[in-house]
Design a protein around this motif. Structure first.
Motif, PDB file in Angstrom:
ATOM      1  N   ILE A 136       0.860  -1.183   0.000  1.00 52.72           N
ATOM      2  CA  ILE A 136       0.000   0.000   0.000  1.00 52.72           C
ATOM      3  C   ILE A 136       0.898   1.234   0.000  1.00 52.72           C
ATOM      4  O   ILE A 136       1.874   1.299   0.745  1.00 52.72           O
ATOM      5  CB  ILE A 136      -0.930  -0.004   1.227  1.00 52.72           C
ATOM      6  CG1 ILE A 136      -1.794  -1.268   1.224  1.00 52.72           C
ATOM      7  CG2 ILE A 136      -1.822   1.240   1.243  1.00 52.72           C
ATOM      8  CD1 ILE A 136      -2.613  -1.448   2.496  1.00 52.72           C
ATOM      9  N   GLY A 137       0.570   2.198  -0.852  1.00 54.70           N
ATOM     10  CA  GLY A 137       1.384   3.401  -0.965  1.00 54.70           C
ATOM     11  C   GLY A 137       1.826   3.689  -2.377  1.00 54.70           C
ATOM     12  O   GLY A 137       2.429   4.733  -2.643  1.00 54.70           O
ATOM     13  N   ASN A 138       1.512   2.780  -3.293  1.00 53.51           N
ATOM     14  CA  ASN A 138       1.918   2.953  -4.681  1.00 53.51           C
ATOM     15  C   ASN A 138       0.865   3.656  -5.538  1.00 53.51           C
ATOM     16  O   ASN A 138       1.071   3.825  -6.740  1.00 53.51           O
ATOM     17  CB  ASN A 138       2.252   1.595  -5.309  1.00 53.51           C
ATOM     18  CG  ASN A 138       3.518   0.985  -4.727  1.00 53.51           C
ATOM     19  OD1 ASN A 138       4.424   1.700  -4.315  1.00 53.51           O
ATOM     20  ND2 ASN A 138       3.570  -0.336  -4.683  1.00 53.51           N
ATOM     21  N   ARG A 139      -0.255   4.030  -4.924  1.00 54.63           N
ATOM     22  CA  ARG A 139      -1.338   4.693  -5.655  1.00 54.63           C
ATOM     23  C   ARG A 139      -1.773   5.913  -4.849  1.00 54.63           C
ATOM     24  O   ARG A 139      -1.778   5.881  -3.634  1.00 54.63           O
ATOM     25  CB  ARG A 139      -2.513   3.730  -5.851  1.00 54.63           C
ATOM     26  CG  ARG A 139      -2.151   2.509  -6.680  1.00 54.63           C
ATOM     27  CD  ARG A 139      -2.996   1.288  -6.348  1.00 54.63           C
ATOM     28  NE  ARG A 139      -2.436   0.098  -6.952  1.00 54.63           N
ATOM     29  CZ  ARG A 139      -1.458  -0.632  -6.423  1.00 54.63           C
ATOM     30  NH1 ARG A 139      -0.934  -0.301  -5.250  1.00 54.63           N
ATOM     31  NH2 ARG A 139      -1.005  -1.696  -7.055  1.00 54.63           N
ATOM     32  N   LYS A 140      -2.202   6.953  -5.522  1.00 54.52           N
ATOM     33  CA  LYS A 140      -2.549   8.202  -4.859  1.00 54.52           C
ATOM     34  C   LYS A 140      -4.008   8.214  -4.426  1.00 54.52           C
ATOM     35  O   LYS A 140      -4.902   8.096  -5.262  1.00 54.52           O
ATOM     36  CB  LYS A 140      -2.307   9.375  -5.818  1.00 54.52           C
ATOM     37  CG  LYS A 140      -2.759  10.726  -5.268  1.00 54.52           C
ATOM     38  CD  LYS A 140      -2.655  11.809  -6.323  1.00 54.52           C
ATOM     39  CE  LYS A 140      -3.257  13.117  -5.823  1.00 54.52           C
ATOM     40  NZ  LYS A 140      -3.221  14.172  -6.871  1.00 54.52           N
ATOM     41  N   PRO A 141      -4.282   8.362  -3.133  1.00 58.02           N
ATOM     42  CA  PRO A 141      -5.668   8.571  -2.690  1.00 58.02           C
ATOM     43  C   PRO A 141      -6.178   9.915  -3.212  1.00 58.02           C
ATOM     44  O   PRO A 141      -5.455  10.909  -3.193  1.00 58.02           O
ATOM     45  CB  PRO A 141      -5.570   8.575  -1.162  1.00 58.02           C
ATOM     46  CG  PRO A 141      -4.264   7.910  -0.852  1.00 58.02           C
ATOM     47  CD  PRO A 141      -3.362   8.267  -1.996  1.00 58.02           C
ATOM     48  N   ALA A 142      -7.422   9.915  -3.672  1.00 57.00           N
ATOM     49  CA  ALA A 142      -7.984  11.144  -4.231  1.00 57.00           C
ATOM     50  C   ALA A 142      -8.641  12.025  -3.180  1.00 57.00           C
ATOM     51  O   ALA A 142      -9.109  13.119  -3.506  1.00 57.00           O
ATOM     52  CB  ALA A 142      -8.995  10.790  -5.324  1.00 57.00           C
ATOM     53  N   MET A 143      -8.702  11.558  -1.948  1.00 60.05           N
ATOM     54  CA  MET A 143      -9.346  12.311  -0.865  1.00 60.05           C
ATOM     55  C   MET A 143      -8.342  12.534   0.265  1.00 60.05           C
ATOM     56  O   MET A 143      -7.311  11.857   0.324  1.00 60.05           O
ATOM     57  CB  MET A 143     -10.568  11.546  -0.343  1.00 60.05           C
ATOM     58  CG  MET A 143     -10.259  10.304   0.496  1.00 60.05           C
ATOM     59  SD  MET A 143      -9.469   8.937  -0.388  1.00 60.05           S
ATOM     60  CE  MET A 143     -10.756   8.514  -1.553  1.00 60.05           C
TER      61      MET A 143
END
Length: 425
Positions: free
Chosen positions: A344-351
């Motif tokens: 977890i951490g390889n994708r950007k949360p949009a919120m």
């Protein structure tokens, strides 16, 4: 080709992400998908008889979040059942997806206050990702809340309910339903968290609507579920109005978490992860385990978190054929790629996301949570890292929950989170 040979042939490709996410029959087959009718465990250990409610239909809807069946639980979140006067509670089975986008059935529970919501705007929904329950079907939160009143996170739910929020709690893939629970499978956990929010909005008689503001909350395994859901929401469930996420003590890097668990009081969690990742990725664990290890894996299939003493201070090197600890195998294929896929951490949360972690966490190292916050910041996300000094992993729950109330109140009121990435060194 036998079923076991077929699974072994798939492992290198699946681990490298080269197996196409094609639509597969939602039933037990060579890869025995957890959460489908007739699915078996990775150790071929028969599961105890489960209530009929938890048996998936032969055909599972392809549309994620579709309600398959519902029923009222026999108990609510208090032993006397007094909360039934202030709450509606629904146990449901809904459609979700596994890591290869195959339809699966997942169960869970939705609570909604009966009193009108007095806050700003419409009643919010918290999609609550539970922490480690175990891997046995009897450990499913919806069963513990409805049958035995042993769900240890029930008191956390009450804080959100007292604020007038609706709360949806997923059981995750394979927990309650047939097959091994896919513990620590990033995509499956995050999708289950988002899909129960979808299902909650469709529940008969609900006051929730398609415009309902949604928050994601979780701690420990739940922190992983909420964190993964935060990463996936914009692409997997873009119609959901997710306003923010709180992720506490997130097991973002399984390699570092595993090294901390081996030979510790919480060594049983390492057993959960081995069979959970094997179930999610079609891995034959017999490749690694000796007779002692196979016996431990079989016992683990019906283990709940209250059974931690079964493997306390276990040295995983005593379970393997080659005498090396399981952590050594994580650095080699196919486990190396499997662990990488579940990072977890390889994708950007949009919120906006609040990451909470104790520097004295004895289960998930603080450095793992801090690195997650830095990884998300590097991708341009709006992150605040909240560090506390409450002793032990269990102790870190209280500050994470307490901070979440103000965080969600602000997000649901439309207030922005001030990005604090600059403060993370």
């Amino acid at each position: 080709m036998t079923s076991r040979m077929f699974r072994r042939a798939l492992v290198p490709l699946a681990a490298l992400g080269l197996v196409a996410a094609v639509a597969a029959p939602a039933s037990a087959g060579p890869d025995s998908v957890p959460g489908t009718a007739g699915a078996t465990t990775v150790t071929n250990t028969p599961e105890p008889a489960r209530p009929a409610f938890y048996e998936p239909p032969a055909s599972i809807p392809a549309t994620s979040g579709t309600i398959i069946r519902i029923e009222p639980p026999t108990l609510f979140i208090d032993p006397l059942g007094l909360s039934k006067y202030s709450l509606t509670a629904t146990r449901l089975m809904y459609a979700s997806k596994d890591r290869l986008a195959r339809p699966i059935a997942v169960t869970g529970t939705v609570f909604e206050p009966k009193a009108p919501y007095l806050g700003i705007g419409s009643r919010p929904l918290i999609s609550f990702a539970v922490g480690t329950q175990g891997v046995g079907d009897r450990c499913a939160p919806s069963r513990q809340m409805a049958e035995t009143f042993t769900e240890y996170e029930h008191y956390l739910l009450q804080g959100f309910i007292a604020r007038g929020y609706a709360v949806a709690i997923t059981d995750y893939q394979g927990l309650g339903t047939p097959g091994t629970h896919t513990y620590m499978n990033r995509a499956a956990q995050g999708q289950a968290v988002l899909d129960i929010a979808r299902a909650a909005l469709k529940r008969p008689g609900t006051t929730l609507t398609s415009t309902t503001p949604i928050g994601l909350y979780g701690y420990s395994q739940g922190g992983g579920g909420a964190g993964s859901a935060a990463e996936l929401a914009s692409t997997y469930a873009p119609e959901l109005r997710v306003k923010g996420a709180v992720a506490g003590a997130v097991p973002a890097d399984l390699t570092k978490v595993a090294a901390n668990l081996d030979k510790s009081l919480y060594a049983e969690f390492l057993n959960y992860a081995l069979i959970g990742l094997s179930a999610g990725h079609g891995l034959d664990i017999n490749t690694y385990l000796d007779d002692t290890g196979k016996a431990v894996a079989k016992r683990t299939e019906n283990s709940c978190v209250f059974d931690l003493a079964n493997s306390a201070f276990q040295n995983s090197a005593t379970l393997t054929k080659d005498g090396r600890p399981l952590t050594a195998h994580l650095a080699e294929e196919p486990l190396k790629s499997i662990v990488a896929e579940n990072r977890i951490g390889n994708r950007k949360p949009a919120m906006p996301v609040l990451v909470s972690h104790s520097v004295l966490d004895d289960v998930i190292p603080y450095a793992v949570g801090k690195q997650l916050a830095k990884d998300w910041c590097a991708r341009g996300a709006n992150i605040r890292l909240s560090t506390n000094g409450v002793p032990l992993h269990i102790g870190g729950v209280a500050p994470s929950l307490a901070e979440s109330f103000a965080f969600f109140e602000a997000r649901f009121a439309g207030l922005p989170q001030v990005n604090a990435c600059w403060a993370i060194w």
